[in-house]
Design a protein around this motif. Sequence first.
Motif, PDB file in Angstrom:
ATOM      1  N   ILE A  25      13.647  56.211 -13.091  1.00 57.41           N
ATOM      2  CA  ILE A  25      14.788  56.560 -12.214  1.00 57.41           C
ATOM      3  C   ILE A  25      14.445  57.247 -11.070  1.00 57.41           C
ATOM      4  O   ILE A  25      14.765  56.996  -9.885  1.00 57.41           O
ATOM      5  CB  ILE A  25      15.889  57.157 -13.130  1.00 57.41           C
ATOM      6  N   GLN A  26      13.549  58.385 -11.149  1.00 57.43           N
ATOM      7  CA  GLN A  26      13.123  59.245 -10.073  1.00 57.43           C
ATOM      8  C   GLN A  26      12.424  58.577  -8.898  1.00 57.43           C
ATOM      9  O   GLN A  26      12.874  58.663  -7.773  1.00 57.43           O
ATOM     10  CB  GLN A  26      12.464  60.489 -10.411  1.00 57.43           C
ATOM     11  N   VAL A  27      11.462  57.966  -9.507  1.00 56.57           N
ATOM     12  CA  VAL A  27      10.624  56.997  -8.451  1.00 56.57           C
ATOM     13  C   VAL A  27      11.318  55.952  -7.740  1.00 56.57           C
ATOM     14  O   VAL A  27      11.466  55.721  -6.471  1.00 56.57           O
ATOM     15  CB  VAL A  27       9.397  56.468  -9.023  1.00 56.57           C
ATOM     16  N   GLY A  28      12.274  55.352  -8.505  1.00 55.11           N
ATOM     17  CA  GLY A  28      13.208  54.192  -8.135  1.00 55.11           C
ATOM     18  C   GLY A  28      14.087  54.510  -7.225  1.00 55.11           C
ATOM     19  O   GLY A  28      14.497  53.931  -5.971  1.00 55.11           O
ATOM     20  N   ASP A  29      14.553  55.747  -7.367  1.00 55.37           N
ATOM     21  CA  ASP A  29      15.567  56.440  -6.241  1.00 55.37           C
ATOM     22  C   ASP A  29      14.771  56.778  -4.756  1.00 55.37           C
ATOM     23  O   ASP A  29      15.580  56.645  -3.858  1.00 55.37           O
ATOM     24  CB  ASP A  29      16.375  57.786  -6.802  1.00 55.37           C
ATOM     25  N   LEU A  30      13.502  57.297  -5.070  1.00 54.90           N
ATOM     26  CA  LEU A  30      12.948  57.518  -3.919  1.00 54.90           C
ATOM     27  C   LEU A  30      12.311  56.535  -3.182  1.00 54.90           C
ATOM     28  O   LEU A  30      12.434  56.469  -1.927  1.00 54.90           O
ATOM     29  CB  LEU A  30      11.680  58.296  -4.535  1.00 54.90           C
ATOM     30  N   ILE A  31      11.824  55.453  -3.844  1.00 55.13           N
ATOM     31  CA  ILE A  31      11.109  54.444  -2.945  1.00 55.13           C
ATOM     32  C   ILE A  31      11.937  52.974  -3.307  1.00 55.13           C
ATOM     33  O   ILE A  31      11.514  51.857  -2.615  1.00 55.13           O
ATOM     34  CB  ILE A  31       9.724  54.312  -3.390  1.00 55.13           C
TER      35      ILE A  31
END
Length: 178
Positions: free
Chosen positions: A21-27
């Motif tokens: 979720i964190q990486v998906g929101d970021l990139i």
Amino acid sequence: MPFIALILFIAVPIIEIAIFIQVGDLIGLWPTLGCIVLTAVIGAALIRIQGFAALNQAQKATARDELPVEPVIHGVFLLIAGALLLTPGFFTDTIGFLLLVPALRLSFARWIWSRIMASDRVNIHMSTSGPRPGGARRGGPGGPIIEGEIVEEDEDDRPRGGSGTGTPAPRGNSPWHR
């Protein structure tokens, strides 16, 4: 120990989902999925290279009549690293890539070995049979070691029956001819 496995079984997926979720929101979604596939491909290539190196070390140790303990340790950890790297997730990939560092593998193996030796659950029995200096070998409980080779014959060349007289055994009674 089963309690720790249960915690890991629950915690690792939760950690992976949170990181996704964190990486998906970021990139974004597609770059995140691309990173997962890329780490699996890179990890598989590194596992293959290091796996063949460990196999080569094991063969050399065996040729010198040594036990290939260190190459086997590397092989076991490479197997674990491969499973972790092929499992989709950043957390498991991080652990898998850490297991690709030989010094970390050996340190981890020493730590595991010290934990095993500290517990009262393991008994180690040593045997005196096996290779000895100068090439002389002593037999085990059954007597001396006799070396030989296996010669494969056609079925027509094999004698039938168990008495050695050449009398054929009935086909229905032999477990080998069912």
